[in-house]
Design a protein around this motif. Structure first.
Motif, PDB file in Angstrom:
ATOM      1  N   ASN A 107       0.698  -2.202 -10.020  1.00  0.00           N
ATOM      2  CA  ASN A 107       0.067  -1.160 -10.829  1.00  0.00           C
ATOM      3  C   ASN A 107       1.107  -0.112 -11.196  1.00  0.00           C
ATOM      4  N   VAL A 108       1.357   0.030 -12.490  1.00  0.00           N
ATOM      5  CA  VAL A 108       2.427   0.929 -12.944  1.00  0.00           C
ATOM      6  C   VAL A 108       1.870   2.113 -13.730  1.00  0.00           C
ATOM      7  N   ASN A 109       1.421   1.871 -14.955  1.00  0.00           N
ATOM      8  CA  ASN A 109       0.993   2.969 -15.832  1.00  0.00           C
ATOM      9  C   ASN A 109      -0.528   3.106 -15.949  1.00  0.00           C
ATOM     10  N   GLN A 110      -1.271   2.245 -15.286  1.00  0.00           N
ATOM     11  CA  GLN A 110      -2.739   2.329 -15.337  1.00  0.00           C
ATOM     12  C   GLN A 110      -3.224   3.493 -14.473  1.00  0.00           C
TER      13      GLN A 110
ATOM     14  N   TYR B 147       0.832  -1.198   0.000  1.00  0.00           N
ATOM     15  CA  TYR B 147       0.000   0.000   0.000  1.00  0.00           C
ATOM     16  C   TYR B 147       0.873   1.256   0.000  1.00  0.00           C
ATOM     17  N   VAL B 148       0.343   2.303  -0.628  1.00  0.00           N
ATOM     18  CA  VAL B 148       0.899   3.654  -0.455  1.00  0.00           C
ATOM     19  C   VAL B 148      -0.196   4.444   0.233  1.00  0.00           C
ATOM     20  N   GLY B 149       0.070   4.833   1.477  1.00  0.00           N
ATOM     21  CA  GLY B 149      -0.998   5.388   2.289  1.00  0.00           C
ATOM     22  C   GLY B 149      -2.011   4.286   2.564  1.00  0.00           C
ATOM     23  N   THR B 150      -3.267   4.535   2.202  1.00  0.00           N
ATOM     24  CA  THR B 150      -4.302   3.520   2.385  1.00  0.00           C
ATOM     25  C   THR B 150      -4.818   3.004   1.041  1.00  0.00           C
ATOM     26  N   LYS B 151      -3.971   3.092   0.005  1.00  0.00           N
ATOM     27  CA  LYS B 151      -4.366   2.616  -1.322  1.00  0.00           C
ATOM     28  C   LYS B 151      -3.407   1.525  -1.788  1.00  0.00           C
ATOM     29  N   LYS B 152      -3.981   0.503  -2.398  1.00  0.00           N
ATOM     30  CA  LYS B 152      -3.208  -0.666  -2.806  1.00  0.00           C
ATOM     31  C   LYS B 152      -2.519  -0.436  -4.142  1.00  0.00           C
ATOM     32  N   ILE B 153      -1.211  -0.724  -4.184  1.00  0.00           N
ATOM     33  CA  ILE B 153      -0.452  -0.575  -5.424  1.00  0.00           C
ATOM     34  C   ILE B 153       0.061  -1.912  -5.945  1.00  0.00           C
ATOM     35  N   ALA B 154       0.152  -2.921  -5.071  1.00  0.00           N
ATOM     36  CA  ALA B 154       0.672  -4.218  -5.518  1.00  0.00           C
ATOM     37  C   ALA B 154       0.090  -5.345  -4.685  1.00  0.00           C
TER      38      ALA B 154
ATOM     39  N   LEU C 148       1.828   3.748  -9.868  1.00  0.00           N
ATOM     40  CA  LEU C 148       2.988   4.641  -9.905  1.00  0.00           C
ATOM     41  C   LEU C 148       2.684   5.888 -10.718  1.00  0.00           C
ATOM     42  N   SER C 149       1.984   5.736 -11.838  1.00  0.00           N
ATOM     43  CA  SER C 149       1.669   6.903 -12.679  1.00  0.00           C
ATOM     44  C   SER C 149       0.740   7.874 -11.981  1.00  0.00           C
ATOM     45  N   LEU C 150      -0.233   7.349 -11.224  1.00  0.00           N
ATOM     46  CA  LEU C 150      -1.122   8.242 -10.488  1.00  0.00           C
ATOM     47  C   LEU C 150      -0.364   9.024  -9.416  1.00  0.00           C
ATOM     48  N   ILE C 151       0.650   8.400  -8.850  1.00  0.00           N
ATOM     49  CA  ILE C 151       1.401   9.048  -7.766  1.00  0.00           C
ATOM     50  C   ILE C 151       2.431  10.036  -8.305  1.00  0.00           C
ATOM     51  N   THR C 152       3.170   9.639  -9.349  1.00  0.00           N
ATOM     52  CA  THR C 152       4.301  10.452  -9.820  1.00  0.00           C
ATOM     53  C   THR C 152       4.010  11.258 -11.083  1.00  0.00           C
ATOM     54  N   LYS C 153       2.887  10.937 -11.752  1.00  0.00           N
ATOM     55  CA  LYS C 153       2.536  11.582 -13.038  1.00  0.00           C
ATOM     56  C   LYS C 153       3.553  11.256 -14.137  1.00  0.00           C
ATOM     57  N   LYS C 154       4.208  10.103 -14.024  1.00  0.00           N
ATOM     58  CA  LYS C 154       5.184   9.675 -15.027  1.00  0.00           C
ATOM     59  C   LYS C 154       4.753   8.339 -15.628  1.00  0.00           C
ATOM     60  N   GLN C 155       5.346   8.000 -16.773  1.00  0.00           N
ATOM     61  CA  GLN C 155       5.158   6.699 -17.398  1.00  0.00           C
ATOM     62  C   GLN C 155       6.470   5.911 -17.269  1.00  0.00           C
ATOM     63  N   TYR C 156       6.364   4.589 -17.192  1.00  0.00           N
ATOM     64  CA  TYR C 156       7.528   3.768 -16.919  1.00  0.00           C
ATOM     65  C   TYR C 156       7.676   2.655 -17.953  1.00  0.00           C
ATOM     66  N   ASP C 157       8.933   2.277 -18.225  1.00  0.00           N
ATOM     67  CA  ASP C 157       9.244   1.160 -19.103  1.00  0.00           C
ATOM     68  C   ASP C 157       9.073  -0.121 -18.294  1.00  0.00           C
TER      69      ASP C 157
END
Length: 244
Positions: free
Chosen positions: A134-137, A104-111, A150-159
């Motif tokens: 969850n990466v670019n979704q 989780y990041v905070g109270t939201k699930k990322i993996a 990750l994209s929702l948190i950082t506003k970036k796209q990842y390879d």
């Protein structure tokens, strides 16, 4: 590291199990699917993932130093490895492990993580470590719970393929390190990131609401909660509901 990449699989864990059954599995093998259309979470929960946006893979390892009765150490090591990797990317101290091994990041699930062990002659022959990150979704269905990416948190796209190599290596490193101190260091790091540790909160335990606090995890992986009256409850995966 040997990576087997597929455009689509029903489940990377299922593919890994077939490799083991056919005696074609290798330590460090990664099965990676661009689209996994029948991914599973803990207790047969479904893992939602948009095609080509996230990481859905399984890592096959031979945890020779871990006895079957201590197999929860594998879950702890994998959780710590993913949390460590995410910290380098988002530099956020609010990365937590929600027992047993959701990230989780905070109270939201990322993996999410699903580990399936093959045990023979009282030894763990192979562990299949299924990971969904969850990466670019950036859009999720209303039934997806409380997800983030990750994209929702950082506003970036990842390879995704670069990230796959890095993350699988990070997981293997923590697993390998755990053999030198009977996993004690890994267990401590797991507890340091355990969501709501020592916080008084409301939980539903075996169908009844309780006020209590998480005080730890038993050696067999059961969550330990101390209620307001001092009783200590040990819970399995389907016996507790977090009220967030």
């Amino acid at each position: 590291m040997k990576i087997l990449k597929f455009d689509q699989l029903d489940s990377t864990n299922n593919y890994a199990k077939n490799l083991i059954k056919e005696e074609k599995a290798e330590d460090g093998q990664v099965i990676y699917a661009v689209l996994q259309n029948a991914g599973r979470g803990q207790a047969s929960n479904v893992w939602e993932s948009e095609a080509g946006k996230n990481l859905t893979f399984s890592l096959i390892v031979e945890p020779k130093h871990i006895e079957p009765r201590h197999q929860f150490l594998i879950s702890q090591a994998v959780s710590v490895g993913i949390a460590n990797y995410l910290k380098f990317i988002i530099n956020n101290e609010r990365i937590h492990i929600k027992w047993p091994n959701d990230i989780y990041v905070g109270t939201k699930k990322i993996a999410g993580i699903l580990i399936e062990n093959t045990i023979r002659n009282n030894k763990i022959l192979f562990s299949i470590i299924g990971v969904g990150l969850n990466v670019n979704q950036t859009e999720f269905s209303k039934n997806a719970g409380r997800p983030t990416s990750l994209s929702l948190i950082t506003k970036k796209q990842y390879d995704l393929e670069i990230m796959l190599n890095q993350l699988a290596t990070c997981i293997e490193n923590v697993l390998n390190d755990s053999q030198y101190d009977d996993g004690e260091n890994c267990q401590n790091k797991y507890l340091q990131r355990l969501l709501f540790l020592n916080e008084e909160r409301e939980y539903e335990v075996r169908g009844e609401k309780n006020i209590g606090k998480i005080i730890g995890v038993s050696e067999f992986g059961f969550l330990q909660i101390q209620t307001k009256n001092g009783a200590i409850l040990e819970c399995d995966i389907k016996e507790i509901v977090y009220i967030l």
